[in-house]
Scaffold this active site. Structure first.
Site, PDB file in Angstrom:
ATOM      1  N   ILE A 517      10.813  -0.731  -0.195  1.00  0.00           N
ATOM      2  CA  ILE A 517      11.110   0.242  -1.259  1.00  0.00           C
ATOM      3  C   ILE A 517      12.458   0.924  -1.074  1.00  0.00           C
ATOM      4  O   ILE A 517      12.853   1.736  -1.889  1.00  0.00           O
ATOM      5  CB  ILE A 517       9.994   1.313  -1.382  1.00  0.00           C
ATOM      6  CG1 ILE A 517       9.736   1.975  -0.022  1.00  0.00           C
ATOM      7  CG2 ILE A 517       8.734   0.718  -1.964  1.00  0.00           C
ATOM      8  CD1 ILE A 517       8.756   3.125  -0.101  1.00  0.00           C
ATOM      9  N   GLY A 518      13.137   0.603  -0.018  1.00  0.00           N
ATOM     10  CA  GLY A 518      14.434   1.248   0.135  1.00  0.00           C
ATOM     11  C   GLY A 518      15.161   0.688   1.332  1.00  0.00           C
ATOM     12  O   GLY A 518      14.581   0.032   2.200  1.00  0.00           O
ATOM     13  N   GLY A 520      18.545   1.857   3.852  1.00  0.00           N
ATOM     14  CA  GLY A 520      19.588   2.857   4.093  1.00  0.00           C
ATOM     15  C   GLY A 520      20.363   2.535   5.334  1.00  0.00           C
ATOM     16  O   GLY A 520      20.194   1.481   5.934  1.00  0.00           O
ATOM     17  N   PHE A 522      20.109   3.592   8.156  1.00  0.00           N
ATOM     18  CA  PHE A 522      19.365   3.600   9.408  1.00  0.00           C
ATOM     19  C   PHE A 522      18.252   2.572   9.451  1.00  0.00           C
ATOM     20  O   PHE A 522      17.613   2.407  10.460  1.00  0.00           O
ATOM     21  CB  PHE A 522      18.760   4.977   9.651  1.00  0.00           C
ATOM     22  CG  PHE A 522      19.795   6.026   9.813  1.00  0.00           C
ATOM     23  CD1 PHE A 522      20.544   6.093  10.975  1.00  0.00           C
ATOM     24  CD2 PHE A 522      20.038   6.940   8.810  1.00  0.00           C
ATOM     25  CE1 PHE A 522      21.510   7.065  11.140  1.00  0.00           C
ATOM     26  CE2 PHE A 522      21.011   7.909   8.972  1.00  0.00           C
ATOM     27  CZ  PHE A 522      21.740   7.975  10.135  1.00  0.00           C
ATOM     28  N   GLY A 523      18.002   1.935   8.318  1.00  0.00           N
ATOM     29  CA  GLY A 523      16.929   0.955   8.364  1.00  0.00           C
ATOM     30  C   GLY A 523      16.347   0.665   6.997  1.00  0.00           C
ATOM     31  O   GLY A 523      16.873   1.073   5.965  1.00  0.00           O
ATOM     32  N   VAL A 525      12.950   0.604   4.416  1.00  0.00           N
ATOM     33  CA  VAL A 525      11.742   1.387   4.172  1.00  0.00           C
ATOM     34  C   VAL A 525      10.717   0.537   3.431  1.00  0.00           C
ATOM     35  O   VAL A 525      11.050  -0.156   2.466  1.00  0.00           O
ATOM     36  CB  VAL A 525      12.080   2.649   3.344  1.00  0.00           C
ATOM     37  CG1 VAL A 525      10.870   3.558   3.265  1.00  0.00           C
ATOM     38  CG2 VAL A 525      13.256   3.384   3.947  1.00  0.00           C
ATOM     39  N   LYS A 539       9.522   3.601   7.748  1.00  0.00           N
ATOM     40  CA  LYS A 539      10.929   3.259   7.925  1.00  0.00           C
ATOM     41  C   LYS A 539      11.106   2.533   9.252  1.00  0.00           C
ATOM     42  O   LYS A 539      10.748   3.048  10.306  1.00  0.00           O
ATOM     43  CB  LYS A 539      11.773   4.520   7.880  1.00  0.00           C
ATOM     44  CG  LYS A 539      13.220   4.283   8.229  1.00  0.00           C
ATOM     45  CD  LYS A 539      14.059   5.519   7.996  1.00  0.00           C
ATOM     46  CE  LYS A 539      14.923   5.326   6.777  1.00  0.00           C
ATOM     47  NZ  LYS A 539      15.667   6.470   6.367  1.00  0.00           N
ATOM     48  N   ASP A 634      24.822  13.501   5.509  1.00  0.00           N
ATOM     49  CA  ASP A 634      24.808  12.359   4.595  1.00  0.00           C
ATOM     50  C   ASP A 634      24.068  12.728   3.314  1.00  0.00           C
ATOM     51  O   ASP A 634      23.149  12.042   2.889  1.00  0.00           O
ATOM     52  CB  ASP A 634      24.179  11.143   5.293  1.00  0.00           C
ATOM     53  CG  ASP A 634      24.586   9.831   4.615  1.00  0.00           C
ATOM     54  OD1 ASP A 634      25.481   9.858   3.748  1.00  0.00           O
ATOM     55  OD2 ASP A 634      23.996   8.783   4.950  1.00  0.00           O
TER      56      ASP A 634
END
Ligand SMILES: *[C@@H]1O[C@H](CO)[C@@H](O)[C@H](O)[C@H]1NC(C)=O
Ligand SMILES: *[C@@H]1O[C@H](CO)[C@@H](O)[C@H](O)[C@H]1NC(C)=O
Ligand SMILES: *[C@@H]1O[C@H](CO)[C@@H](O)[C@H](O)[C@H]1NC(C)=O
Ligand SMILES: *[C@@H]1O[C@H](CO)[C@@H](O)[C@H](O)[C@H]1NC(C)=O
Ligand SMILES: *[C@@H]1O[C@H](CO)[C@@H](O)[C@H](O)[C@H]1NC(C)=O
Ligand SMILES: *[C@@H]1O[C@H](CO)[C@@H](O)[C@H](O)[C@H]1NC(C)=O
Ligand SMILES: *[C@@H]1O[C@H](CO)[C@@H](O)[C@H](O)[C@H]1NC(C)=O
Ligand SMILES: *[C@@H]1O[C@H](CO)[C@@H](O)[C@H](O)[C@H]1NC(C)=O
Ligand SMILES: *[C@@H]1O[C@H](CO)[C@@H](O)[C@H](O)[C@H]1NC(C)=O
Ligand SMILES: *[C@@H]1O[C@H](CO)[C@@H](O)[C@H](O)[C@H]1NC(C)=O
Length: 858
Positions: A517-518, A520, A522-523, A525, A539, A634
């Site tokens: 679902i996402g 970013g 950092f990783g 999700v 995540k 961020d």
């Protein structure tokens, strides 16, 4: 007619004192002899004299929560008291006010005079209230003998001149009008606020004040356009604050809480136009004597400093053999106590309001000499000493609150004088005991808001009690967690803090990481459903430099502790080998970028305002509301998540570096996303939480316009005389592609005050110019190049909520946007208008800042 009326009135009062009035009786002029007591007039709210148009009235004003009565002038429409005669001697039921040819007097039943006008130069023939709110006594030739404008209380109104040397004095509370501790004084160069004769605020240092010339001030005057300090010829303005809000009846009031505010009565509501000081911790007695004030959003968090604890609502030395001296009172012979005087050090992160407003008592002396100076004078209660310059500040007569500063460069150390026979050998280190929030409720403290404030106070008090309970248990648990952090993760499972999951559990919940679902920095999700049917976001951290378990745990313990309605909650974690997972609250509407820039239903204006406010609240909490100060680093639409009926939560916060109170604000790891990066990232300037304020300002502009700040547009273009043709709101069918740097357009439209053209055209006019203006002005203030000129996130919340006056963008600190904008369009032209979508995407990140520049920085 007026005469007839007053004659009738006169007859009633003098000859028929027990006449039962059946309706409001009032007049425009009263002649001696005239007597009134509240009993006679209480039935029709005490009014007996009106100004010609009825704008103001003279009444016997009753304070609902007390049995005090004041002879007052009240602004009729807003029911606001602008002046009271007997503020230090309230009337009771049986007291009376009389007008004789000698003047006005208030007497009690025994005939004792509670208040009176001074001796007058001739006989009074009439008492009137003018349309300005000025109460006048005039003689038979209509010469003014006495006027209330010469005796200001805590309020000034438009057109009321305050000459140099005159002052406003605060009331004790909203109910008790007697003179309190705060003073607003007009000096020959400034307006200063003082507490027990110690200055804590100056008008000239406020960002809204402009100095026009250097002459000596002789008069302060407020009118419909601003607050002015005028030179003696009255045509020359020395300092001015220009009003920008909607015009209406305005008052300036020194509130009992120590803040001077100017408000405008518009559409039956008070709107705050100006306030100083803005920060509650800058108010001297906000947390009581030696109370430590920590800035948190819209409240002042009060606690006692190290070595002090709260006893019977005061901060007292923890060591009970010590006591605080009172100034030149207990010991008129200071020398006798010489041997028993000692000093409790406050530590580096505390300062005192007065230190910045005066010269030190002595320079170039060491601490022990500085303390000796204080010991020799019984009116001295504490010292501050600056090691580098040897400056010695003596705090005399009365101690106010301390301010918690995060400034690591502060080298001014405070020492509180204490008395006691046994100076502590091993002072007990007890930090932050018993924190409590003092909601310094509303900023505009006017009678009509009193009840609301009371309610708010009760609510906040309950909240505080609740929070206190929660945080105590939480702290205990975390202490246990931290102490066992070197132990294996497997053992930890404490309710209330993030739960530890097995990898297998998460794999099952996410059906082997099926639904992404996402994604970013950092990783990745994934959506998951736990066995108890809770939907979560999992995540998977894919950052190359995987942290050790210990660092990971530390981070978890801190992120897990952060609970705020506008911050995504961490509910669990998992660490397997080198793999790390976070289990987060699931937000079913995804991130703001897809909602705002996508093709789905258009966000309505109010929804945008709610998103802006929720985001601001979350950031304000991160910056000041929790134990660890956190800079998000961020802030961007991708990290603002939405849920259900527009719940707003910020994600990815704890992953940025944590800034604890003890640490410096200098931040050494480069993070963030281009396009939202504050200019100071590119210089060697220190990074503070103002970088988030900048990013927030950029996001706010996107919320207004509904599109990315740096994107390809097909609409009008900037012509030679710099006029924007067609405006932004018209998507023309022109084939000319042009890159727009929206923040620059926002600045230019702000200068022309054409805000509506900045709003998302898809709103189709569903928003008023002034509503857009509010967000645009806040956003521009947030993106000031100079971080010091940016508001804090707490101030942003205040401005959005209308509790603080809107900031005025400073063009000199926004001119850098012109350079940015130019670089931006130049790059676009070079690439040519036929750039494809992929190129456009790179512009999203202000492509002129090369990535080398960025990575090589810090
Ligand atoms: C008003 O009262 C004073 C005494 O208080 C008296 O001397 C004076 O005559 C009275 N004036 C009128 C107009 O009644
Ligand atoms: C009082 O009311 C009259 C009539 O409405 C108006 O012309 C006048 O300007 C008003 N005066 C003031 C001082 O507001
Ligand atoms: C005006 O305020 C007073 C208290 O200051 C209150 O007693 C009175 O009821 C109010 N009147 C109106 C019309 O609101
Ligand atoms: C008295 O003076 C005031 C202004 O000072 C004026 O408004 C008023 O009309 C005058 N009254 C008479 C009766 O002259
Ligand atoms: C307010 O006072 C200032 C300074 O005296 C003056 O320049 C301005 O025109 C006044 N505004 C109004 C509306 O009277
Ligand atoms: C100290 O001051 C308080 C009030 O300021 C007063 O009541 C008390 O009598 C004083 N004590 C001495 C010893 O002067
Ligand atoms: C304090 O005591 C020291 C020695 O005990 C003495 O030298 C000094 O003069 C005293 N200070 C005062 C102000 O009496
Ligand atoms: C402080 O200064 C005084 C006089 O300058 C000196 O006698 C004393 O030794 C100094 N104390 C310390 C701790 O340096
Ligand atoms: C103590 O300080 C006060 C305030 O500064 C001052 O007025 C007084 O003279 C000082 N007393 C002594 C003995 O130095
Ligand atoms: C003040 O300076 C002296 C010498 O410069 C140093 O020994 C001392 O530790 C400093 N004190 C503080 C509190 O920084």
């Amino acid at each position: 007619m007026g005469c007839l009326f007053s004659c009738f009135f006169f007859i009633c009062c003098v000859f028929l004192p027990s006449f039962a009035f059946s309706g409001p009786i009032s007049t425009h002029s009263i002649s001696p002899n005239f007597t009134v007591s509240n009993i006679q007039f209480i039935d029709y709210s005490g009014t007996f004299l009106l100004s010609p148009n009825g704008t103001f009235k003279a009444t016997i004003d009753a304070k609902p929560l007390s049995s005090y009565f004041y002879f007052s002038i009240v602004h009729t429409a807003s029911n606001t008291t602008i002046w009271s005669a007997n503020r230090n001697a309230p009337m009771s039921n049986s007291d009376k006010l009389s007008l004789t040819t000698n003047g006005l007097t208030i007497t009690n039943q025994a005939g004792k005079v509670l208040w009176s006008t001074p001796p007058l130069s001739s006989e009074v023939s009439a008492m009137q209230v003018l349309e300005t709110g000025n109460l006048m006594l005039v003689d038979a030739k209509n010469v003014t003998l006495w006027e209330s404008f010469d005796y200001p209380t805590d309020t000034i109104v438009m057109g009321q001149p305050i000459p140099v040397g005159k002052s406003l004095e605060s009331a004790v509370t909203g109910e008790d009008m007697s003179v309190g501790d705060y003073l607003l004084q007009l000096t020959d160069s400034d307006v200063v606020l003082q507490w027990n004769r110690m200055t804590y605020w100056k008008l000239s240092m406020d960002t809204k004040a402009y100095k026009n010339s250097n002459g000596a001030v002789s008069l302060m005057l407020m009118n419909g356009t601003g607050l002015y300090l005028l030179a003696s010829d009255e045509s020359k303005v020395v300092i001015q604050v220009a009003f920008t809000g909607p015009s209406g009846f305005r008052i300036g009031k020194l509130g009992f809480e120590g803040r001077f505010s100017i408000s405008s009565f518009v559409r039956n509501k008070w709107m705050l136009e100006f306030a100083g000081p803005v920060e509650k911790c800058d108010i001297p007695f906000i947390c009581g004597e030696i109370g430590l004030c920590t800035r948190i959003p819209l409240m002042a968090e009060c606690s006692c400093p190290t070595k002090f604890s709260s006893q019977t609502n005061r901060c007292m030395p923890v060591d009970s053999s010590l006591s605080l001296p009172s100034a030149c009172n207990a010991t008129s012979t200071g020398s006798q106590l010489n041997s028993s005087i000692s000093y409790l050090g406050l530590g580096q992160d505390m300062d005192y309001f007065f230190n910045d407003f005066r010269e030190p008592a002595k320079n170039d002396i060491n601490l022990s000499v500085c303390q000796d100076l204080c010991s020799q004078n019984c009116s001295c209660l504490a010292v501050f000493h600056r090691n580098s310059s040897g400056s010695c500040y003596l705090l005399e007569n009365q101690l106010g609150s301390l301010i918690s500063t995060a400034n690591s460069e502060n080298d001014r150390f405070g020492y509180i004088k204490v008395l006691g026979n046994f100076p502590p050998q091993n002072p007990i280190e007890q930090k932050g005991n018993r924190k409590h929030h003092f909601p310094i409720a509303g900023l505009v403290l006017l009678p009509s808001t009193g009840f609301l404030l009371l309610t708010a106070f009760v609510f906040l008090a309950v909240q505080w009690l609740w929070k206190n309970r929660l945080s105590k248990t939480r702290t205990a648990k975390l202490a246990r967690l931290n102490s066992s952090s070197s132990a294996e993760l497997q053992m930890i499972s404490i309710p209330g803090i993030p739960r530890r999951f097995d990898y297998e559990e998460l794999a099952a919940a996410t059906q082997n990481f099926k639904t992404q679902i996402g994604r970013g920095g950092f990783g990745t999700v994934y959506k998951g459903t736990l066995t108890d049917q809770t939907i979560v976001a999992v995540k998977k951290i894919t950052s190359s430099g995987v942290q050790g378990k210990k660092e990971f745990l530390t981070e978890i313990s801190i992120i897990g502790k952060i609970h705020h309605v506008n911050l995504v909650r961490l509910t669990g974690f998992c660490a397997r080998g080198r793999q790390r997972f976070l289990v987060l609250e699931y937000m079913n509407r995804g991130s703001l970028d897809s909602t705002l820039f996508g093709n789905g239903p258009v966000l309505q204006w109010q929804e945008r305002v709610d998103i802006a406010l929720g985001t601001a609240r979350g950031l304000a909490y991160l910056h000041g509301g929790c134990e660890h100060r956190i800079i998000h680093c961020d802030v961007k639409p991708e990290n603002i998540l939405l849920h259900g009926n527009l719940q707003v939560k910020i994600s990815d916060f704890g992953i940025s570096k944590l800034i604890s109170r003890e640490q410096s604000t200098i931040f050494t790891t480069m993070r963030g996303t281009r396009g939202y990066l504050a200019p100071e990232w590119l210089t060697s300037a220190a990074i503070s939480n103002k970088v988030d304020v900048y990013s927030y300002g950029m996001v706010l502009l996107e919320i207004v316009s509904g599109r990315n700040n740096c994107s390809l547009q097909t609409c009008g273009h900037i012509t030679e005389n710099n006029d924007i043709e067609g405006g932004l709101s018209s998507y023309s069918s022109s084939s000319e592609f042009r890159l727009y740097y929206f923040p620059l357009i926002a600045l230019e439209m702000h200068e022309r005050r054409r805000y509506l053209e900045l709003a998302d055209p898809r709103l189709e006019g569903g928003v008023a110019n002034e509503e857009v203006e509010k967000l645009v002005r806040i956003a521009l203030c947030c993106v000031h190049q100079d971080p010091a000129l940016r508001p804090t996130m707490a101030n942003v919340v205040g401005m959005l909520e209308g509790e603080l006056p809107l900031g005025e963008p400073r063009v000199e600190s926004l001119n850098f946007l012109r350079a940015y904008g130019q670089r931006f369009t130049e790059t676009a032209t070079m690439e040519g208008p036929s750039s494809n979508v992929a190129t456009i995407a790179t512009y999203n990140s202000l492509s002129y800042i090369s990535s080398q520049q960025i990575s090589g920085l810090r």
